[in-house]
Design an enzyme around this catalytic site. Structure first.
Site, PDB file in Angstrom:
ATOM      1  N   TRP A 184       3.405  25.644   9.080  1.00  0.00           N
ATOM      2  CA  TRP A 184       3.493  24.482   9.504  1.00  0.00           C
ATOM      3  C   TRP A 184       3.957  24.508  11.070  1.00  0.00           C
ATOM      4  CZ3 TRP A 184       7.609  20.837  10.710  1.00  0.00           C
ATOM      5  CH2 TRP A 184       7.127  19.869  11.045  1.00  0.00           C
ATOM      6  N   GLU A 225      -0.982  24.113   7.219  1.00  0.00           N
ATOM      7  CA  GLU A 225      -0.632  22.925   6.663  1.00  0.00           C
ATOM      8  C   GLU A 225      -1.009  21.856   7.836  1.00  0.00           C
ATOM      9  OE1 GLU A 225       3.412  22.230   5.413  1.00  0.00           O
ATOM     10  OE2 GLU A 225       2.904  20.091   4.897  1.00  0.00           O
ATOM     11  N   LYS A 227      -1.190  17.944   9.500  1.00  0.00           N
ATOM     12  CA  LYS A 227      -0.614  16.563   9.402  1.00  0.00           C
ATOM     13  C   LYS A 227      -1.040  15.665  10.681  1.00  0.00           C
ATOM     14  CE  LYS A 227       4.407  15.469   9.898  1.00  0.00           C
ATOM     15  NZ  LYS A 227       5.903  15.950   9.725  1.00  0.00           N
ATOM     16  N   ASP A 258      -0.384  18.229   2.303  1.00  0.00           N
ATOM     17  CA  ASP A 258       0.690  17.665   1.755  1.00  0.00           C
ATOM     18  C   ASP A 258       0.478  16.322   1.517  1.00  0.00           C
ATOM     19  OD1 ASP A 258       3.041  16.146   2.622  1.00  0.00           O
ATOM     20  OD2 ASP A 258       3.934  17.841   3.112  1.00  0.00           O
ATOM     21  N   HIS A 261       0.983  13.541   4.296  1.00  0.00           N
ATOM     22  CA  HIS A 261       0.337  13.832   5.778  1.00  0.00           C
ATOM     23  C   HIS A 261      -0.947  13.364   6.154  1.00  0.00           C
ATOM     24  CE1 HIS A 261       2.940  17.652   6.694  1.00  0.00           C
ATOM     25  NE2 HIS A 261       3.668  16.588   6.133  1.00  0.00           N
ATOM     26  N   HIS A 285       1.390  20.420  -1.033  1.00  0.00           N
ATOM     27  CA  HIS A 285       2.877  19.857  -0.909  1.00  0.00           C
ATOM     28  C   HIS A 285       3.146  18.691  -1.808  1.00  0.00           C
ATOM     29  CE1 HIS A 285       4.843  22.598   2.522  1.00  0.00           C
ATOM     30  NE2 HIS A 285       4.263  23.194   1.220  1.00  0.00           N
ATOM     31  N   ASP A 293       5.522   9.366   6.389  1.00  0.00           N
ATOM     32  CA  ASP A 293       5.740  10.657   5.985  1.00  0.00           C
ATOM     33  C   ASP A 293       7.101  10.775   5.451  1.00  0.00           C
ATOM     34  OD1 ASP A 293       5.400  13.394   5.257  1.00  0.00           O
ATOM     35  OD2 ASP A 293       5.574  13.952   7.432  1.00  0.00           O
ATOM     36  N   ASP A 295       8.902  11.756   2.788  1.00  0.00           N
ATOM     37  CA  ASP A 295       9.337  12.732   2.000  1.00  0.00           C
ATOM     38  C   ASP A 295      10.385  12.275   0.817  1.00  0.00           C
ATOM     39  OD1 ASP A 295       7.979  15.400   2.875  1.00  0.00           O
ATOM     40  OD2 ASP A 295       8.930  14.507   4.910  1.00  0.00           O
ATOM     41  N   ASP A 325       7.530  19.237  -1.797  1.00  0.00           N
ATOM     42  CA  ASP A 325       8.064  19.029  -0.461  1.00  0.00           C
ATOM     43  C   ASP A 325       8.586  17.405  -0.153  1.00  0.00           C
ATOM     44  OD1 ASP A 325       8.637  19.338   2.344  1.00  0.00           O
ATOM     45  OD2 ASP A 325       6.748  19.305   2.877  1.00  0.00           O
TER      46      ASP A 325
HETATM   47  C1  RNT Z   1       6.319  18.807   7.580  1.00  0.00           C
HETATM   48  C2  RNT Z   1       5.913  19.657   6.702  1.00  0.00           C
HETATM   49  C3  RNT Z   1       6.373  21.015   6.164  1.00  0.00           C
HETATM   50  C4  RNT Z   1       7.989  20.570   5.901  1.00  0.00           C
HETATM   51  C5  RNT Z   1       8.769  21.988   5.460  1.00  0.00           C
HETATM   52  C6  RNT Z   1      10.215  21.701   5.668  1.00  0.00           C
HETATM   53  O1  RNT Z   1       5.761  17.446   7.898  1.00  0.00           O
HETATM   54  O2  RNT Z   1       5.742  18.912   5.572  1.00  0.00           O
HETATM   55  O3  RNT Z   1       5.836  21.562   4.968  1.00  0.00           O
HETATM   56  O4  RNT Z   1       8.061  19.438   5.168  1.00  0.00           O
HETATM   57  O5  RNT Z   1       8.076  23.153   6.077  1.00  0.00           O
HETATM   58 ZN    ZN Z   2       4.785  19.735   3.879  1.00  0.00          ZN
END
Ligand code: RNT
Ligand code: ZN
Length: 418
Positions: A184, A225, A227, A258, A261, A285, A293, A295, A325
């Protein structure tokens, strides 16, 4: 304890009336590994350089005391979390969690810097997954890495990613289970760019250079990955969904979806069955975006259930790697891992407890009335006793009892760190 057995027996009968075999579901659940992300333990700090802050469009908010300051502390915290979660699980590592007595540049990292993790993983029966760290670094500070206009900067990150794939291969060889190494990058523009083409051209070119390096697929699986946007890359992200979907399909590597994302109302569950027609395997993720986003720690939401239902209903367990994640620094970090992993496992269990043959038969006959009725009934089925029984069987705390163990750990271990 007897109450848990009794409740389980009653629940088992209820499910049997629906032709659902709870024993088979629990057996299956015990074979599904979740990859716990090391970075929840220290707010994505890593141990490369204590003075380097987190950057790259991601952010951990909060300052809950007791965060891991060393590899040893992080492993201790992880051990605690794994003890509170039923089943055998994996570890998802980032390159900045290396061990070395001197500063090692990212393009110089080697297997030996992760030998301590391998020893620990062997002792504890964990597979390891891996990630190049293409952020929190001076050469990523202007927001571009693999798609940078400067060839030297791109080359630095290409070499870092190649080094990571080789370390992934080493994990796979040592641990007897392939590592998923996921790339990523934060690359993108805060404001509207005029040239959306060239950075994507460079990213494609850099990835080609990274993946040309021979690495055995038996030991390392490559993932990319995408986004939609990040902090500071609100207007344009080079590695968009379309970019990586195309790249992964064309090159037959893994795509990482993810959950945070995409557009806030767009969920990844519906993507799984489409994407798996074109890419060999997926990495998930599992995260929880709140408005953006953000998290947040994964909880048992409809969205999480939709994801696990897709995996189970589609019979995709051997092609979908489940990773977590999220990074919440405002609560106890061991609890964050525990709650998020337990929620993911509970969602998997709920999906395993569906009468899929009946549901599919109803759907194929066009009997959507029965399909709807069954799906509604399932929401009231005694799922909790099955989960409690599983925790008991796997020798981990039942119900909210894990909280008292975390509190004790907090007093005895975490509180000593500040
Ligand atoms: C970032 C991505 C990625 C990170 C990690 C820490 O938006 O989701 O996966 O969260 O690499
Ligand atoms: Zn991620």
């Amino acid at each position: 304890m007897n109450k848990i057995d009794d409740a389980y027996q009653l629940a088992r009968e209820r499910y049997a009336e629906m032709s659902v075999d709870t024993e088979a579901a629990l057996k299956k659940l015990s074979t599904i590994p979740i990859s716990l992300h090391c970075w929840q333990g220290d707010d994505v700090g890593g141990f490369e350089d204590p003075d380097r802050g987190l950057s790259g469009g991601i952010m951990a908010t909060g300052n809950y005391p007791g965060k891991a300051r060393t590899v040893a502390e992080l492993r201790q915290d992880l051990d605690m979390a794994y003890r509170l979660v039923p089943g055998d699980h994996r570890l998802n590592l980032h390159a900045i969690y290396l061990e070395s007595d001197r500063q090692v540049e990212r393009d110089d990292i080697e297997a030996k810097h992760f030998a301590g993790w391998v020893d620990w993983a062997k002792e504890n029966n964990h597979g390891i997954d891996f990630n190049p760290t293409c952020f929190s670094h001076p050469l990523a500070d202007d927001g571009f890495t693999l798609s940078h206009h400067d060839e030297g900067v791109r080359q630095f990150w290409i070499e870092h990613c190649i080094a990571c794939r080789k370390i992934g291969e080493y994990f796979g060889q040592e641990l007897g289970t392939p590592a998923v190494t996921n790339i990523w990058i934060p690359d993108g523009y805060k404001d509207t760019p005029v040239d959306r083409r060239l950075p994507r051209y460079w990213l494609n070119d850099s990835l080609d250079k990274i993946f040309t390096e021979p690495v055995d697929r038996q030991f390392n699986l490559d993932a990319v990955e995408s986004k939609l946007f990040g902090l500071g890359s609100e207007s344009y992200v080079v590695g968009s969904h379309e970019f990586y979907l195309g790249y992964a399909a064309a090159n037959q590597i893994l795509l990482c979806l993810d959950a945070g994302h995409y557009h806030p109302t767009e969920t990844i569950a519906d993507k799984i069955s489409s994407v798996l027609l074109y890419v060999p395997e997926l990495l998930l993720h599992v995260s929880r975006g709140v408005r953006w986003d953000s998290d947040h720690v994964v909880t048992l939401t409809d969205e999480l259930q939709a994801i696990t239902q897709e995996i189970i209903r589609g019979d995709y367990l051997d092609r979908v790697h489940i990773g977590l994640d999220f990074f919440d620094a405002s609560i106890n970090r061991v609890a964050a891992w525990t709650i998020g992993t337990r929620a993911t496992l509970r969602a998997l269990l709920m999906a395993l407890l569906e009468p899929m043959d009946q549901l599919r038969a109803a759907e194929q006959k066009g009997d959507y009335t029965t399909r709807l009725a069954l799906l509604e009934e399932l929401k009231g089925m005694p799922f909790g006793p099955i989960w409690d029984y599983y925790c008991l069987q796997q020798d981990v705390p039942v119900g909210v009892n894990y909280i008292s163990e975390i509190r004790t750990y907090e007093q005895q271990v975490l509180a000593q760190r500040d």
